[in-house]
Design a protein around this motif. Sequence first.
Motif, PDB file in Angstrom:
ATOM      1  N   SER A 126       2.109   0.313  37.057  1.00  0.00           N
ATOM      2  CA  SER A 126       3.007   0.253  38.215  1.00  0.00           C
ATOM      3  C   SER A 126       2.509   1.117  39.364  1.00  0.00           C
ATOM      4  N   CYS A 127       1.710   2.121  39.062  1.00  0.00           N
ATOM      5  CA  CYS A 127       1.206   3.039  40.093  1.00  0.00           C
ATOM      6  C   CYS A 127      -0.130   2.575  40.677  1.00  0.00           C
ATOM      7  N   ALA A 128      -0.609   1.412  40.240  1.00  0.00           N
ATOM      8  CA  ALA A 128      -1.841   0.835  40.778  1.00  0.00           C
ATOM      9  C   ALA A 128      -1.570  -0.540  41.375  1.00  0.00           C
ATOM     10  N   GLU A 129      -0.297  -0.871  41.517  1.00  0.00           N
ATOM     11  CA  GLU A 129       0.082  -2.221  41.920  1.00  0.00           C
ATOM     12  C   GLU A 129      -0.362  -2.558  43.335  1.00  0.00           C
ATOM     13  N   SER A 130      -0.713  -1.563  44.128  1.00  0.00           N
ATOM     14  CA  SER A 130      -1.204  -1.827  45.483  1.00  0.00           C
ATOM     15  C   SER A 130      -2.550  -2.542  45.458  1.00  0.00           C
ATOM     16  N   VAL A 131      -3.288  -2.410  44.340  1.00  0.00           N
ATOM     17  CA  VAL A 131      -4.615  -3.027  44.251  1.00  0.00           C
ATOM     18  C   VAL A 131      -4.760  -3.970  43.056  1.00  0.00           C
ATOM     19  N   LEU A 132      -3.898  -3.835  42.051  1.00  0.00           N
ATOM     20  CA  LEU A 132      -4.002  -4.654  40.851  1.00  0.00           C
ATOM     21  C   LEU A 132      -2.620  -5.155  40.449  1.00  0.00           C
ATOM     22  N   ASP A 133      -2.470  -6.482  40.348  1.00  0.00           N
ATOM     23  CA  ASP A 133      -1.210  -6.989  39.820  1.00  0.00           C
ATOM     24  C   ASP A 133      -1.197  -6.826  38.306  1.00  0.00           C
ATOM     25  N   LEU A 134      -0.138  -7.231  37.675  1.00  0.00           N
ATOM     26  CA  LEU A 134       0.030  -7.008  36.239  1.00  0.00           C
ATOM     27  C   LEU A 134      -1.155  -7.543  35.443  1.00  0.00           C
ATOM     28  N   HIS A 135      -1.524  -8.791  35.694  1.00  0.00           N
ATOM     29  CA  HIS A 135      -2.639  -9.397  34.962  1.00  0.00           C
ATOM     30  C   HIS A 135      -3.934  -8.649  35.209  1.00  0.00           C
ATOM     31  N   ASP A 136      -4.218  -8.360  36.486  1.00  0.00           N
ATOM     32  CA  ASP A 136      -5.504  -7.767  36.830  1.00  0.00           C
ATOM     33  C   ASP A 136      -5.629  -6.315  36.394  1.00  0.00           C
ATOM     34  N   TYR A 137      -4.505  -5.636  36.221  1.00  0.00           N
ATOM     35  CA  TYR A 137      -4.543  -4.266  35.696  1.00  0.00           C
ATOM     36  C   TYR A 137      -5.147  -4.266  34.291  1.00  0.00           C
ATOM     37  N   PHE A 138      -4.645  -5.138  33.442  1.00  0.00           N
ATOM     38  CA  PHE A 138      -5.159  -5.203  32.071  1.00  0.00           C
ATOM     39  C   PHE A 138      -6.568  -5.797  32.027  1.00  0.00           C
ATOM     40  N   ALA A 139      -6.823  -6.771  32.896  1.00  0.00           N
ATOM     41  CA  ALA A 139      -8.152  -7.378  32.936  1.00  0.00           C
ATOM     42  C   ALA A 139      -9.206  -6.359  33.358  1.00  0.00           C
ATOM     43  N   ALA A 140      -8.868  -5.506  34.326  1.00  0.00           N
ATOM     44  CA  ALA A 140      -9.814  -4.491  34.787  1.00  0.00           C
ATOM     45  C   ALA A 140     -10.143  -3.507  33.674  1.00  0.00           C
ATOM     46  N   ALA A 141      -9.129  -3.082  32.918  1.00  0.00           N
ATOM     47  CA  ALA A 141      -9.358  -2.149  31.808  1.00  0.00           C
ATOM     48  C   ALA A 141     -10.288  -2.763  30.771  1.00  0.00           C
ATOM     49  N   LEU A 142     -10.076  -4.030  30.457  1.00  0.00           N
ATOM     50  CA  LEU A 142     -10.930  -4.708  29.478  1.00  0.00           C
ATOM     51  C   LEU A 142     -12.361  -4.845  29.988  1.00  0.00           C
ATOM     52  N   ARG A 143     -12.524  -5.091  31.282  1.00  0.00           N
ATOM     53  CA  ARG A 143     -13.870  -5.210  31.838  1.00  0.00           C
ATOM     54  C   ARG A 143     -14.600  -3.878  31.793  1.00  0.00           C
ATOM     55  N   VAL A 144     -13.890  -2.784  32.102  1.00  0.00           N
ATOM     56  CA  VAL A 144     -14.512  -1.457  32.023  1.00  0.00           C
ATOM     57  C   VAL A 144     -14.923  -1.170  30.583  1.00  0.00           C
ATOM     58  N   GLN A 145     -14.025  -1.459  29.644  1.00  0.00           N
ATOM     59  CA  GLN A 145     -14.322  -1.240  28.226  1.00  0.00           C
ATOM     60  C   GLN A 145     -15.579  -1.998  27.803  1.00  0.00           C
ATOM     61  N   LYS A 146     -15.679  -3.237  28.231  1.00  0.00           N
ATOM     62  CA  LYS A 146     -16.824  -4.064  27.852  1.00  0.00           C
ATOM     63  C   LYS A 146     -18.098  -3.578  28.521  1.00  0.00           C
ATOM     64  N   GLN A 147     -17.989  -3.201  29.783  1.00  0.00           N
ATOM     65  CA  GLN A 147     -19.176  -2.768  30.509  1.00  0.00           C
ATOM     66  C   GLN A 147     -19.723  -1.457  29.960  1.00  0.00           C
ATOM     67  N   ILE A 148     -18.833  -0.529  29.613  1.00  0.00           N
ATOM     68  CA  ILE A 148     -19.293   0.756  29.071  1.00  0.00           C
ATOM     69  C   ILE A 148     -19.838   0.599  27.658  1.00  0.00           C
ATOM     70  N   ASN A 149     -19.127  -0.157  26.820  1.00  0.00           N
ATOM     71  CA  ASN A 149     -19.542  -0.358  25.419  1.00  0.00           C
ATOM     72  C   ASN A 149     -19.883   0.992  24.786  1.00  0.00           C
ATOM     73  N   LEU A 150     -18.870   1.832  24.668  1.00  0.00           N
ATOM     74  CA  LEU A 150     -19.053   3.232  24.306  1.00  0.00           C
ATOM     75  C   LEU A 150     -19.715   3.428  22.946  1.00  0.00           C
ATOM     76  N   LEU A 151     -19.329   2.654  21.958  1.00  0.00           N
ATOM     77  CA  LEU A 151     -19.916   2.827  20.623  1.00  0.00           C
ATOM     78  C   LEU A 151     -21.419   2.580  20.648  1.00  0.00           C
TER      79      LEU A 151
END
Length: 234
Positions: A126-151
């Motif tokens: 809710s505090c990022a809604e100026s740049v990310l709607d509900l769908h894109d908030y979760f999509a962005a997190a998943l993209r960061v997770q995939k791009q970093i591939n921490l393990l």
Amino acid sequence: MNSFIPHFLLLTLCFASLSSLVFTAETTPDYFFIIFQWPKTKCESKEGCCLPKKGEPALNDFIISEFQPFYAQDGLIPENCNTTTKFQPSKVADLASSLERYWPSLTCPSRDSKKLWKEEWVKYGSCAESVLDLHDYFAAALRVQKQINLLKLLSDAGIKPNGTYYPGEMINKAVEKAGLGEVAVTCREDKDGLNTVLDQITLCGTREGNKFPCPGAFWICDSRNGNKVKFLKP
């Protein structure tokens, strides 16, 4: 849980509880903290873990714990901002299988992960809604997770989940080499309260879902053990 806080996050955490009324549609987060959790550590803690009622979490990989918008000018990670957007599972239906795997609820008693996603949307999305709607908030997190591939990032540096203690500097160098800036590691004590084990790693990403070098200082939670932390087997 270890109570030390990395100083590049200290200010943000101190102010996180302030009123979010100042955040308007024009307020834009500078970047996001993405907090990765090692599931085995939670499951081996006194708190324990429970599998969600639906989906198959990636228990042999890092999962997302939180995706927090950060406002650098004010030093804030705001929470629970005013929004008229209610969490609707249908809005993230296309992401559900990935969220069930990489952003699952491991809370006890067992529950549907949708409850966790709702909590995360209300608290941080809710505090990022100026740049990310509900769908894109979760999509962005998943993209960061995939791009970093921490393990894989850690494994390529010889840091593997095999029950071994690793120097904090070794973890930080692996993160720096990947262009991710400085690492912040938090830990939990084992069931006997003796050994400090790797629990969470905080890195950074952008609203577009790209990795972003975290500013600040390297931080490892366990100075009692020569800044070494145990990486549990999955």
